[in-house]
Design a protein around this motif. Structure first.
Motif, PDB file in Angstrom:
ATOM      1  N   LYS A 123       0.841  -1.238  -0.005  1.00 15.70           N
ATOM      2  CA  LYS A 123       0.008   0.267   0.113  1.00 15.70           C
ATOM      3  C   LYS A 123       0.967   1.283   0.005  1.00 15.70           C
ATOM      4  O   LYS A 123       1.763   1.337   0.722  1.00 15.70           O
ATOM      5  CB  LYS A 123      -0.868   0.130   1.103  1.00 15.70           C
ATOM      6  CG  LYS A 123      -1.959   0.948   1.207  1.00 15.70           C
ATOM      7  CD  LYS A 123      -2.854   0.876   2.249  1.00 15.70           C
ATOM      8  CE  LYS A 123      -3.905   1.928   2.240  1.00 15.70           C
ATOM      9  NZ  LYS A 123      -5.099   1.855   3.427  1.00 15.70           N
ATOM     10  N   GLY A 124       0.608   2.055  -1.022  1.00 16.29           N
ATOM     11  CA  GLY A 124       1.435   3.355  -0.866  1.00 16.29           C
ATOM     12  C   GLY A 124       2.449   3.341  -1.976  1.00 16.29           C
ATOM     13  O   GLY A 124       3.108   4.448  -2.387  1.00 16.29           O
ATOM     14  N   PHE A 125       2.850   2.086  -2.561  1.00 16.86           N
ATOM     15  CA  PHE A 125       3.854   1.907  -3.632  1.00 16.86           C
ATOM     16  C   PHE A 125       3.516   1.439  -4.754  1.00 16.86           C
ATOM     17  O   PHE A 125       2.455   0.279  -4.648  1.00 16.86           O
ATOM     18  CB  PHE A 125       5.124   1.205  -2.673  1.00 16.86           C
ATOM     19  CG  PHE A 125       5.562   2.108  -1.600  1.00 16.86           C
ATOM     20  CD1 PHE A 125       6.594   2.955  -1.981  1.00 16.86           C
ATOM     21  CD2 PHE A 125       5.238   1.683  -0.268  1.00 16.86           C
ATOM     22  CE1 PHE A 125       6.945   3.443  -0.840  1.00 16.86           C
ATOM     23  CE2 PHE A 125       5.776   2.477   0.995  1.00 16.86           C
ATOM     24  CZ  PHE A 125       6.628   3.372   0.416  1.00 16.86           C
ATOM     25  N   ARG A 126       3.976   1.519  -5.992  1.00 22.19           N
ATOM     26  CA  ARG A 126       3.727   0.761  -6.880  1.00 22.19           C
ATOM     27  C   ARG A 126       4.402  -0.572  -6.987  1.00 22.19           C
ATOM     28  O   ARG A 126       5.319  -0.753  -6.364  1.00 22.19           O
ATOM     29  CB  ARG A 126       4.174   1.464  -8.095  1.00 22.19           C
ATOM     30  CG  ARG A 126       3.037   2.735  -8.548  1.00 22.19           C
ATOM     31  CD  ARG A 126       3.611   3.227 -10.017  1.00 22.19           C
ATOM     32  NE  ARG A 126       4.780   3.940  -9.662  1.00 22.19           N
ATOM     33  CZ  ARG A 126       5.645   4.307 -10.911  1.00 22.19           C
ATOM     34  NH1 ARG A 126       5.336   4.140 -11.964  1.00 22.19           N
ATOM     35  NH2 ARG A 126       6.908   4.989 -10.566  1.00 22.19           N
ATOM     36  N   LYS A 127       4.095  -1.473  -7.762  1.00 20.99           N
ATOM     37  CA  LYS A 127       4.634  -2.851  -7.776  1.00 20.99           C
ATOM     38  C   LYS A 127       6.113  -2.734  -8.198  1.00 20.99           C
ATOM     39  O   LYS A 127       6.407  -1.964  -9.152  1.00 20.99           O
ATOM     40  CB  LYS A 127       3.728  -3.806  -8.917  1.00 20.99           C
ATOM     41  CG  LYS A 127       4.428  -5.147  -9.015  1.00 20.99           C
ATOM     42  CD  LYS A 127       3.572  -6.166  -9.781  1.00 20.99           C
ATOM     43  CE  LYS A 127       4.176  -7.415  -9.808  1.00 20.99           C
ATOM     44  NZ  LYS A 127       3.331  -8.037 -10.967  1.00 20.99           N
ATOM     45  N   GLY A 128       6.883  -3.376  -7.427  1.00 21.54           N
ATOM     46  CA  GLY A 128       8.404  -3.238  -7.781  1.00 21.54           C
ATOM     47  C   GLY A 128       9.114  -1.969  -7.217  1.00 21.54           C
ATOM     48  O   GLY A 128      10.334  -1.933  -7.305  1.00 21.54           O
ATOM     49  N   ARG A 129       8.251  -1.284  -6.620  1.00 21.89           N
ATOM     50  CA  ARG A 129       8.901  -0.013  -6.064  1.00 21.89           C
ATOM     51  C   ARG A 129       9.003   0.374  -4.530  1.00 21.89           C
ATOM     52  O   ARG A 129       9.236   1.268  -4.012  1.00 21.89           O
ATOM     53  CB  ARG A 129       8.070   1.200  -6.659  1.00 21.89           C
ATOM     54  CG  ARG A 129       8.051   1.428  -8.180  1.00 21.89           C
ATOM     55  CD  ARG A 129       9.204   1.857  -8.787  1.00 21.89           C
ATOM     56  NE  ARG A 129       9.404   1.792 -10.111  1.00 21.89           N
ATOM     57  CZ  ARG A 129      10.477   2.315 -10.953  1.00 21.89           C
ATOM     58  NH1 ARG A 129      11.576   2.658 -10.243  1.00 21.89           N
ATOM     59  NH2 ARG A 129      10.563   2.695 -12.094  1.00 21.89           N
ATOM     60  N   VAL A 130       8.879  -0.912  -3.880  1.00 24.87           N
ATOM     61  CA  VAL A 130       8.849  -0.695  -2.506  1.00 24.87           C
ATOM     62  C   VAL A 130      10.328  -0.791  -1.973  1.00 24.87           C
ATOM     63  O   VAL A 130      11.124  -1.411  -2.389  1.00 24.87           O
ATOM     64  CB  VAL A 130       8.203  -2.003  -1.696  1.00 24.87           C
ATOM     65  CG1 VAL A 130       8.202  -1.910  -0.337  1.00 24.87           C
ATOM     66  CG2 VAL A 130       6.822  -2.214  -2.405  1.00 24.87           C
ATOM     67  N   PRO A 131      10.769   0.360  -1.161  1.00 21.62           N
ATOM     68  CA  PRO A 131      12.052   0.452  -0.773  1.00 21.62           C
ATOM     69  C   PRO A 131      12.443  -0.717   0.011  1.00 21.62           C
ATOM     70  O   PRO A 131      11.759  -1.266   0.894  1.00 21.62           O
ATOM     71  CB  PRO A 131      11.934   1.707   0.298  1.00 21.62           C
ATOM     72  CG  PRO A 131      10.552   2.338  -0.085  1.00 21.62           C
ATOM     73  CD  PRO A 131       9.643   1.275  -0.665  1.00 21.62           C
ATOM     74  N   MET A 132      14.063  -1.007  -0.206  1.00 21.70           N
ATOM     75  CA  MET A 132      14.426  -2.221   0.128  1.00 21.70           C
ATOM     76  C   MET A 132      14.342  -2.098   2.063  1.00 21.70           C
ATOM     77  O   MET A 132      14.254  -2.862   2.432  1.00 21.70           O
ATOM     78  CB  MET A 132      16.190  -2.216  -0.109  1.00 21.70           C
ATOM     79  CG  MET A 132      16.657  -3.477   0.279  1.00 21.70           C
ATOM     80  SD  MET A 132      15.961  -4.898  -0.392  1.00 21.70           S
ATOM     81  CE  MET A 132      16.739  -4.566  -2.006  1.00 21.70           C
ATOM     82  N   ALA A 133      14.685  -0.758   2.617  1.00 23.97           N
ATOM     83  CA  ALA A 133      14.524  -0.773   3.940  1.00 23.97           C
ATOM     84  C   ALA A 133      13.255  -1.180   4.398  1.00 23.97           C
ATOM     85  O   ALA A 133      13.227  -2.000   5.570  1.00 23.97           O
ATOM     86  CB  ALA A 133      14.679   0.792   4.415  1.00 23.97           C
ATOM     87  N   LEU A 134      12.148  -0.890   3.786  1.00 19.05           N
ATOM     88  CA  LEU A 134      10.595  -1.354   4.208  1.00 19.05           C
ATOM     89  C   LEU A 134      10.674  -2.763   4.018  1.00 19.05           C
ATOM     90  O   LEU A 134      10.009  -3.359   5.067  1.00 19.05           O
ATOM     91  CB  LEU A 134       9.727  -0.534   3.405  1.00 19.05           C
ATOM     92  CG  LEU A 134       8.205  -0.381   4.062  1.00 19.05           C
ATOM     93  CD1 LEU A 134       8.149  -0.297   5.401  1.00 19.05           C
ATOM     94  CD2 LEU A 134       7.533   0.311   3.137  1.00 19.05           C
ATOM     95  N   LEU A 135      11.039  -3.344   2.957  1.00 16.22           N
ATOM     96  CA  LEU A 135      10.941  -4.693   2.796  1.00 16.22           C
ATOM     97  C   LEU A 135      11.796  -5.424   3.778  1.00 16.22           C
ATOM     98  O   LEU A 135      11.290  -6.448   4.088  1.00 16.22           O
ATOM     99  CB  LEU A 135      11.607  -5.063   1.442  1.00 16.22           C
ATOM    100  CG  LEU A 135      10.760  -4.691   0.286  1.00 16.22           C
ATOM    101  CD1 LEU A 135      11.588  -5.001  -1.243  1.00 16.22           C
ATOM    102  CD2 LEU A 135       9.414  -5.520   0.114  1.00 16.22           C
ATOM    103  N   LYS A 136      12.967  -5.029   4.090  1.00 19.89           N
ATOM    104  CA  LYS A 136      13.757  -5.871   5.275  1.00 19.89           C
ATOM    105  C   LYS A 136      12.983  -5.545   6.352  1.00 19.89           C
ATOM    106  O   LYS A 136      13.171  -6.843   7.241  1.00 19.89           O
ATOM    107  CB  LYS A 136      15.136  -4.939   5.175  1.00 19.89           C
ATOM    108  CG  LYS A 136      16.299  -5.852   6.022  1.00 19.89           C
ATOM    109  CD  LYS A 136      17.656  -5.106   5.712  1.00 19.89           C
ATOM    110  CE  LYS A 136      18.538  -6.236   6.442  1.00 19.89           C
ATOM    111  NZ  LYS A 136      20.038  -5.920   5.952  1.00 19.89           N
TER     112      LYS A 136
END
Length: 443
Positions: free
Chosen positions: A42-55
């Motif tokens: 939510k709030g990001f396009r597919k493939g554009r989620v920041p690495m820090a958030l993913l981690k």
């Protein structure tokens, strides 16, 4: 990553494996980078989620996967580099149990390595193959046994009482609660007493009956009888005995031969001779196989993994205990301690098992899919009506597949050894072969 040897004693090996925190972090980042193009949030396009958030979202879960993959990779590389083959599954445990994110992972791995198997010159082995020809007396004996299985019946003297094994020809009507029931009547029905082809208790009540007598037989249908309306019910059968016949062996002639699918008596004798000699050859092979294994056990020596010997000795002791205590069906008895004899036999079996496996591997011997299918089908015949379920069970059970594959593989390796060994044929009598087979069973 660091791998340090901690134990090298006989076949026992021990290693300390350290996976650094930096290596784990790098692997987690690799996994996140690989998955990033497909992740939506939510709030990001597919493939554009920041690495820090993913981690932050997935890093904890991926850390466990990274640990396992790193340790598995270190073990695989170790076995590839060292050439060691573990006798059993290596024991692996984490030694820094208070591990927290940011720490190195420290693991202890231990196992018993399979020994180096010495070369064996199979061509230098001398073996004796017993050859037995089926003589006329053996063929006639087998023919007589066939005649008995194809027995006929002839009428007894008038007034004779039926004995167990006799055939009674009768008319009968069965009634439940005084009413005749469907399928409970027949005329001129030939019933062999003792064949257990009727309801339990029926045939015994006709022993002693005479031709011309009328006899009432009272029985109770089994609770699990296929016809539900009769299950558990008491029935009375009124039986009119017409003839009492005694069993006689069939005449040994062309007609008997035709009953067994042969063109005439000479053809049947030929088939019997071939069958007998095939049986003799099978028994002689077992004798020669034992001789081969005895010779291999004499000429080959190497260290054995203690864990394999211990496991085999326990299995031998357990099996022999059940053989001596057939009334005990369960396995909730106390632990059975292997004796010195059990341990000695276990050492022989492990040594020969490892040697045959090595010989088979070097000779590139394999068990084909067709051979496995045939083995499964042979085993499935022991479960009539459930063949398909058994087949599916084996397909899904690796351990069961190995149990079926192992004896096929062993026999193929043994045949390979026979081809290379110096085998001398020796023609002997049936009694000599029988004594040799009995000697195998006594050992």
């Amino acid at each position: 990553m660091q791998v340090t040897e901690t134990l090298n004693e006989g076949l026992k090996r021990g290693y300390a494996i350290t996976v650094t925190a930096a290596e784990l972090d790098e692997k987690v980042n690799e996994k996140l980078a690989e998955a990033q193009p497909e992740i939506e949030m939510k709030g990001f396009r597919k493939g554009r989620v920041p690495m820090a958030l993913l981690k932050k979202q997935f890093g904890q879960r991926l850390m466990g996967e990274a640990m396992q993959e790193s340790i598995d990779g270190a073990m695989s590389k170790h076995f590839e580099d060292s050439g060691d083959r573990p006798a059993l599954q290596p024991q692996v445990k984490m030694t820094n149990e208070d591990w927290k994110e940011g720490d190195d992972v420290e693991v202890e791995m231990s196992y018993e390595a399979l020994p180096a198997i010495p070369e064996v010159d199979l061509k230098a082995l001398s073996l004796e193959k017993m050859v037995v020809k089926a003589d006329d007396a053996a063929v006639d004996e087998a023919l007589g046994n066939l005649a008995e299985t194809a027995q006929d019946f002839k009428a007894r003297r008038k007034g004779s009482k039926a004995k167990d094994g006799d055939q009674v020809v009768m008319d009968f009507v069965g009634r439940v609660d005084g009413e005749a029931f469907e399928g409970g009547s027949a005329e001129d029905y030939p019933l062999a007493l003792g064949s257990n082809s009727f309801i339990p208790g029926f045939e015994e009540q006709l022993v002693g009956a005479k031709a011309g007598e009328e006899k009432e037989v009272t029985v109770t249908f089994p609770e699990e009888y296929q016809a539900e309306h009769l299950a558990g019910k008491e029935a009375v059968f009124t039986c009119t005995v017409k003839e009492v016949k005694e069993p006689v062996a069939a005449e040994i002639d062309d007609e008997l031969a035709k009953k067994f699918g042969a063109e005439d008596l000479d053809a049947l004798k030929g088939q019997i001779r071939e069958r007998l000699e095939a049986e003799y050859a099978g028994a002689a092979r077992q004798v020669m196989k034992r001789a081969l294994l005895d010779r291999l056990d004499e000429v080959v020596s190497f260290d054995l993994p203690p864990s394999l010997v211990e496991t085999e000795a326990k299995q031998i002791a357990h099996q022999l205990w059940h053989d001596e205590n057939p009334d005990v069906e369960g396995h909730d008895h106390g632990e059975i301690e292997p004796s010195d004899d059990h341990n000695k036999l276990a050492e022989r079996r492990v040594r020969l098992g490892l040697l045959l496996a090595e010989l088979g591997q070097k000779a590139e011997i394999e068990v084909s899919d067709a051979e496995m299918t045939q083995a499964i089908m042979n085993q499935a015949r022991q479960y009539p009506g459930q063949e398909r379920q058994f087949f599916e069970f084996v397909q899904q059970n690796q351990q069961m597949q190995q149990q079926l594959r192992a004896p096929i593989f062993e026999d193929k390796v043994v045949d390979y050894a026979f081809e290379l060994a110096d085998v001398a044929e020796k023609e002997v009598g049936k009694d000599d072969l029988q004594k040799a087979v009995e000697a195998l069973e006594d050992e």
